[in-house]
Design an enzyme around this catalytic site. Structure first.
Site, PDB file in Angstrom:
ATOM      1  N   ASP A 144       0.841  -1.205   0.000  1.00 40.90           N
ATOM      2  CA  ASP A 144       0.000   0.000   0.000  1.00 40.90           C
ATOM      3  C   ASP A 144       0.874   1.253   0.000  1.00 40.90           C
ATOM      4  OD1 ASP A 144      -2.439  -1.641   0.475  1.00 40.90           O
ATOM      5  OD2 ASP A 144      -1.377  -2.058   2.335  1.00 40.90           O
ATOM      6  N   HIS A 160      -4.921  -3.328   6.486  1.00 41.94           N
ATOM      7  CA  HIS A 160      -4.590  -3.615   5.090  1.00 41.94           C
ATOM      8  C   HIS A 160      -5.885  -4.039   4.400  1.00 41.94           C
ATOM      9  CE1 HIS A 160      -2.842  -5.070   1.445  1.00 41.94           C
ATOM     10  NE2 HIS A 160      -3.400  -6.247   1.634  1.00 41.94           N
TER      11      HIS A 160
HETATM   12  P1  NAI Z   1      -2.284 -18.073  -4.150  1.00 38.59           P
HETATM   13  O1  NAI Z   1      -3.638 -18.654  -3.966  1.00 38.59           O
HETATM   14  O2  NAI Z   1      -1.684 -18.018  -5.510  1.00 38.59           O
HETATM   15  O3  NAI Z   1      -1.258 -18.868  -3.220  1.00 38.59           O
HETATM   16  C1  NAI Z   1      -1.507 -19.161  -1.892  1.00 38.59           C
HETATM   17  C2  NAI Z   1      -0.766 -20.434  -1.575  1.00 38.59           C
HETATM   18  O4  NAI Z   1      -0.875 -20.667  -0.172  1.00 38.59           O
HETATM   19  C3  NAI Z   1      -1.342 -21.676  -2.280  1.00 38.59           C
HETATM   20  O5  NAI Z   1      -0.314 -22.346  -2.976  1.00 38.59           O
HETATM   21  C4  NAI Z   1      -1.893 -22.505  -1.130  1.00 38.59           C
HETATM   22  O6  NAI Z   1      -1.748 -23.914  -1.353  1.00 38.59           O
HETATM   23  C5  NAI Z   1      -1.003 -22.041   0.024  1.00 38.59           C
HETATM   24  N1  NAI Z   1      -1.559 -22.304   1.351  1.00 38.59           N
HETATM   25  C6  NAI Z   1      -2.848 -22.266   1.748  1.00 38.59           C
HETATM   26  N2  NAI Z   1      -2.941 -22.618   3.040  1.00 38.59           N
HETATM   27  C7  NAI Z   1      -1.699 -22.870   3.469  1.00 38.59           C
HETATM   28  C8  NAI Z   1      -1.157 -23.299   4.709  1.00 38.59           C
HETATM   29  N3  NAI Z   1      -1.944 -23.555   5.761  1.00 38.59           N
HETATM   30  N4  NAI Z   1       0.171 -23.450   4.801  1.00 38.59           N
HETATM   31  C9  NAI Z   1       0.963 -23.225   3.740  1.00 38.59           C
HETATM   32  N5  NAI Z   1       0.513 -22.845   2.535  1.00 38.59           N
HETATM   33  C10 NAI Z   1      -0.798 -22.675   2.403  1.00 38.59           C
HETATM   34  O7  NAI Z   1      -2.349 -16.628  -3.485  1.00 38.59           O
HETATM   35  P2  NAI Z   1      -1.315 -15.414  -3.633  1.00 38.59           P
HETATM   36  O8  NAI Z   1      -1.723 -14.565  -4.771  1.00 38.59           O
HETATM   37  O9  NAI Z   1       0.062 -15.943  -3.592  1.00 38.59           O
HETATM   38  O10 NAI Z   1      -1.671 -14.581  -2.316  1.00 38.59           O
HETATM   39  C11 NAI Z   1      -1.457 -15.138  -1.035  1.00 38.59           C
HETATM   40  C12 NAI Z   1      -2.088 -14.282   0.039  1.00 38.59           C
HETATM   41  O11 NAI Z   1      -1.489 -12.995   0.093  1.00 38.59           O
HETATM   42  C13 NAI Z   1      -3.582 -14.019  -0.128  1.00 38.59           C
HETATM   43  O12 NAI Z   1      -4.192 -14.139   1.152  1.00 38.59           O
HETATM   44  C14 NAI Z   1      -3.635 -12.590  -0.593  1.00 38.59           C
HETATM   45  O13 NAI Z   1      -4.871 -11.992  -0.265  1.00 38.59           O
HETATM   46  C15 NAI Z   1      -2.500 -12.004   0.189  1.00 38.59           C
HETATM   47  N6  NAI Z   1      -1.962 -10.742  -0.317  1.00 38.59           N
HETATM   48  C16 NAI Z   1      -1.579  -9.809   0.610  1.00 38.59           C
HETATM   49  C17 NAI Z   1      -0.998  -8.615   0.233  1.00 38.59           C
HETATM   50  C18 NAI Z   1      -0.571  -7.608   1.253  1.00 38.59           C
HETATM   51  O14 NAI Z   1      -0.178  -6.514   0.857  1.00 38.59           O
HETATM   52  N7  NAI Z   1      -0.610  -7.872   2.554  1.00 38.59           N
HETATM   53  C19 NAI Z   1      -0.799  -8.307  -1.189  1.00 38.59           C
HETATM   54  C20 NAI Z   1      -1.197  -9.349  -2.083  1.00 38.59           C
HETATM   55  C21 NAI Z   1      -1.759 -10.523  -1.646  1.00 38.59           C
END
Ligand code: NAI
Length: 328
Positions: A159, A187
């Site tokens: 952000d 966030h």
């Molecule tokens: P994605 O769906 O591509 O990948 C998430 C991965 O986490 C998947 O491979 C899944 O199998 C794995 N996963 C789920 N539960 C798990 C567990 N208990 N232990 C280990 N791995 C687990 O999602 P992406 O795009 O990589 O985003 C991940 C997260 O980051 C989302 O919650 C998204 O909203 C968040 N996010 C946060 C941001 C921030 O600025 N704080 C910015 C962008 C995304």
């Protein structure tokens, strides 16, 4: 050459993982002198995909990559970690209530907090990325009573960087000239991006930034809604910019922020700026290479206080949901 730093990344097979791991292995977090050892955590169904990422990491022949392993057990993945990047989270699915999303994520971040407590290195630093990041950070931190709370943070650097970029565009300069911007609150779309202390090349304020209508109707909604804009335009959520923000966050935390600047991160409030204790709230922060410190003594006008209070209310609501379900 120094001892390798052990970095645990959860959700390693996801899209942020894919954008993050190669840069970390190339030395983007700790510089060209420090080898890194990666420990990846994934759910059982995604282990094979994570192994595929490891094959590609091998094929980069990174001179700094001192090893990489994948686990489906948080205790093993976090064993000896000096940095834990908690990306893996339960996404919101159609028809899911926000309260159910909070509860589902508590089921992920509580055991990871315990694993950090029991197995991470003494110098552990945790950054929670998976959403809802502020409350997931609170859950992890509250399950790690033996780790100083200041070692936990939630990511609002994306952000912050988005806001820097919008300011730079508005003024017509490169983002590197913009300093002292602050992201306050959650966030989420309620965050408050604050320009009141911004300097351009060390000079406070700028005529192009003094337009309250632009701030209210364009700047704040653009920054707070940027995640949705990326999904709409790219067709997938932001991953490379999120990975970049994670690297900036850990690099500045461990290496220190610039002397005349600060950044933003969500930390466990100790009552700073009237934010209630016991929630993770984004603040302007500095680091001298140890813990994040909230920048003290900034002036906040009535409008800013009101906006921050609204975002804080949302964080308090999230905490109340997980508390009511006995998850804290
Ligand atoms: P994605 O769906 O591509 O990948 C998430 C991965 O986490 C998947 O491979 C899944 O199998 C794995 N996963 C789920 N539960 C798990 C567990 N208990 N232990 C280990 N791995 C687990 O999602 P992406 O795009 O990589 O985003 C991940 C997260 O980051 C989302 O919650 C998204 O909203 C968040 N996010 C946060 C941001 C921030 O600025 N704080 C910015 C962008 C995304």
């Amino acid at each position: 050459r120094r001892e390798p730093v052990t970095i645990t990344v959860t959700g390693a097979a996801g899209q942020i993982g894919y954008a993050l791991l190669f840069r970390v292995a190339a030395g983007a977090m700790f510089g060209p002198e420090v080898p890194v050892r990666l420990r990846l955590l994934e759910v059982p169904d995604a282990l094979r995909a994570a192994e595929g990422v490891i094959l590609e990491l091998e094929d980069c022949a990174f001179p700094l990559l001192a090893g990489v392993e994948v686990f489906d057990d948080a205790n093993r993945a976090l064993d000896g970690a000096s940095v834990a990047v908690l990306v893996g989270a339960r996404p919101r699915t159609a028809g899911m209530e926000r309260s159910d999303l909070l509860a589902a994520n508590a089921g992920i971040f509580a055991p990871q907090g315990r694993a950090i407590n029991d197995h991470a290195a003494e110098d552990i630093r945790v950054v929670v990325v998976g959403n809802p990041a502020n409350t997931n950070a609170l859950i992890a931190q509250s399950h790690a009573p033996d780790v100083p709370a200041a070692r936990f943070s939630a990511l609002t650097r994306l952000d912050h960087n988005r806001a820097l970029a919008q300011v730079a565009k508005r003024v017509g300069i490169d983002p590197g000239h913009v300093r002292r911007l602050s992201i306050w609150g959650n966030h989420s779309s309620t965050q408050y991006p604050d320009l009141s202390n911004v300097t351009i090349d060390g000079v406070a304020g700028h005529p192009r930034l003094a337009d309250e209508t632009w701030i209210r109707d364009e700047f704040i909604p653009r920054v707070a809604g940027r995640g949705a804009e990326i999904i709409e335009v790219r067709g997938r959520s932001s991953a490379a910019s999120a990975a970049n923000a994670i690297i900036d966050h850990v690099r500045d935390w461990a290496g220190g922020t610039a002397p005349d600047d600060w950044t933003s991160a969500a930390l466990l409030s100790r009552g700073e700026y009237g934010v209630p204790e016991g929630i993770f709230c984004s603040f302007p922060v500095v680091s001298a290479g140890q813990d994040w410190q909230v920048v003290p003594d900034l002036e906040l006008d009535a409008g800013a206080r009101k906006s921050i209070a609204a975002s804080v209310d949302e964080i308090l609501w999230e905490r109340q949901v997980v508390q009511a379900r006995g998850l804290l």
